[in-house]
Motif scaffolding. Sequence first.
Motif, PDB file in Angstrom:
ATOM      1  N   PHE A  66     -31.505 -10.130 -33.136  1.00  0.00           N
ATOM      2  CA  PHE A  66     -31.592  -9.896 -34.568  1.00  0.00           C
ATOM      3  C   PHE A  66     -31.233  -8.453 -34.879  1.00  0.00           C
ATOM      4  O   PHE A  66     -31.560  -7.547 -34.115  1.00  0.00           O
ATOM      5  N   GLU A  67     -30.575  -8.235 -36.012  1.00  0.00           N
ATOM      6  CA  GLU A  67     -30.101  -6.906 -36.398  1.00  0.00           C
ATOM      7  C   GLU A  67     -31.226  -5.889 -36.504  1.00  0.00           C
ATOM      8  O   GLU A  67     -31.086  -4.754 -36.070  1.00  0.00           O
ATOM      9  N   LYS A  68     -32.353  -6.273 -37.091  1.00  0.00           N
ATOM     10  CA  LYS A  68     -33.454  -5.328 -37.300  1.00  0.00           C
ATOM     11  C   LYS A  68     -34.628  -5.557 -36.362  1.00  0.00           C
ATOM     12  O   LYS A  68     -35.337  -4.617 -36.026  1.00  0.00           O
ATOM     13  N   ALA A  69     -34.846  -6.796 -35.919  1.00  0.00           N
ATOM     14  CA  ALA A  69     -36.008  -7.119 -35.094  1.00  0.00           C
ATOM     15  C   ALA A  69     -35.698  -7.087 -33.598  1.00  0.00           C
ATOM     16  O   ALA A  69     -36.616  -7.167 -32.784  1.00  0.00           O
ATOM     17  N   GLY A  70     -34.426  -6.992 -33.226  1.00  0.00           N
ATOM     18  CA  GLY A  70     -34.065  -6.952 -31.816  1.00  0.00           C
ATOM     19  C   GLY A  70     -34.024  -8.324 -31.173  1.00  0.00           C
ATOM     20  O   GLY A  70     -33.911  -9.354 -31.848  1.00  0.00           O
ATOM     21  N   HIS A 105     -29.919 -16.987 -39.409  1.00  0.00           N
ATOM     22  CA  HIS A 105     -30.891 -16.262 -40.228  1.00  0.00           C
ATOM     23  C   HIS A 105     -32.280 -16.837 -39.992  1.00  0.00           C
ATOM     24  O   HIS A 105     -32.470 -18.050 -39.921  1.00  0.00           O
ATOM     25  N   HIS A 106     -33.262 -15.945 -39.867  1.00  0.00           N
ATOM     26  CA  HIS A 106     -34.673 -16.305 -39.706  1.00  0.00           C
ATOM     27  C   HIS A 106     -35.426 -15.643 -40.858  1.00  0.00           C
ATOM     28  O   HIS A 106     -35.139 -14.493 -41.214  1.00  0.00           O
ATOM     29  N   ASP A 107     -36.383 -16.361 -41.459  1.00  0.00           N
ATOM     30  CA  ASP A 107     -37.102 -15.825 -42.629  1.00  0.00           C
ATOM     31  C   ASP A 107     -37.788 -14.490 -42.357  1.00  0.00           C
ATOM     32  O   ASP A 107     -37.808 -13.615 -43.218  1.00  0.00           O
ATOM     33  N   LYS A 108     -38.359 -14.311 -41.191  1.00  0.00           N
ATOM     34  CA  LYS A 108     -39.078 -13.075 -40.877  1.00  0.00           C
ATOM     35  C   LYS A 108     -38.185 -12.036 -40.203  1.00  0.00           C
ATOM     36  O   LYS A 108     -38.277 -10.843 -40.517  1.00  0.00           O
ATOM     37  N   PHE A 109     -37.335 -12.447 -39.264  1.00  0.00           N
ATOM     38  CA  PHE A 109     -36.553 -11.523 -38.454  1.00  0.00           C
ATOM     39  C   PHE A 109     -35.196 -11.161 -39.055  1.00  0.00           C
ATOM     40  O   PHE A 109     -34.552 -10.226 -38.608  1.00  0.00           O
ATOM     41  N   GLY A 110     -34.740 -11.910 -40.054  1.00  0.00           N
ATOM     42  CA  GLY A 110     -33.466 -11.610 -40.702  1.00  0.00           C
ATOM     43  C   GLY A 110     -32.277 -12.231 -39.992  1.00  0.00           C
ATOM     44  O   GLY A 110     -32.381 -13.299 -39.404  1.00  0.00           O
ATOM     45  N   TYR A 111     -31.138 -11.523 -40.026  1.00  0.00           N
ATOM     46  CA  TYR A 111     -29.896 -12.035 -39.461  1.00  0.00           C
ATOM     47  C   TYR A 111     -29.760 -11.643 -37.997  1.00  0.00           C
ATOM     48  O   TYR A 111     -30.202 -10.565 -37.591  1.00  0.00           O
ATOM     49  N   GLY A 112     -29.126 -12.538 -37.227  1.00  0.00           N
ATOM     50  CA  GLY A 112     -28.903 -12.248 -35.820  1.00  0.00           C
ATOM     51  C   GLY A 112     -27.807 -13.122 -35.247  1.00  0.00           C
ATOM     52  O   GLY A 112     -27.204 -13.940 -35.943  1.00  0.00           O
ATOM     53  N   GLN A 113     -27.574 -12.947 -33.947  1.00  0.00           N
ATOM     54  CA  GLN A 113     -26.531 -13.687 -33.245  1.00  0.00           C
ATOM     55  C   GLN A 113     -27.139 -14.373 -32.026  1.00  0.00           C
ATOM     56  O   GLN A 113     -27.879 -13.745 -31.258  1.00  0.00           O
TER      57      GLN A 113
END
Length: 61
Positions: free
Chosen positions: A45-49, A24-32
């Motif tokens: 990231f799920e929403k930021a790519g 998890h990143h504060d600005k980019f959200g969740y990712g792998q």
Amino acid sequence: MLVRKAKIDDRLIESGFRVGQRVHHDKFGYGQVLAADGTKLQVNFEKAGLKKVISTFVTGV
């Protein structure tokens, strides 16, 4: 379709994250995590790519 498991090496140990780990990143959200090079991570990231971030800016979930 062949699937290869990521090999744990010094670059992954240094970053503290494994390929495939959810973060998890504060600005980019969740990712792998897709790749690690020292403390630099490539994360999808799920929403930021796709982004490159420093490991200190994400937390494992």
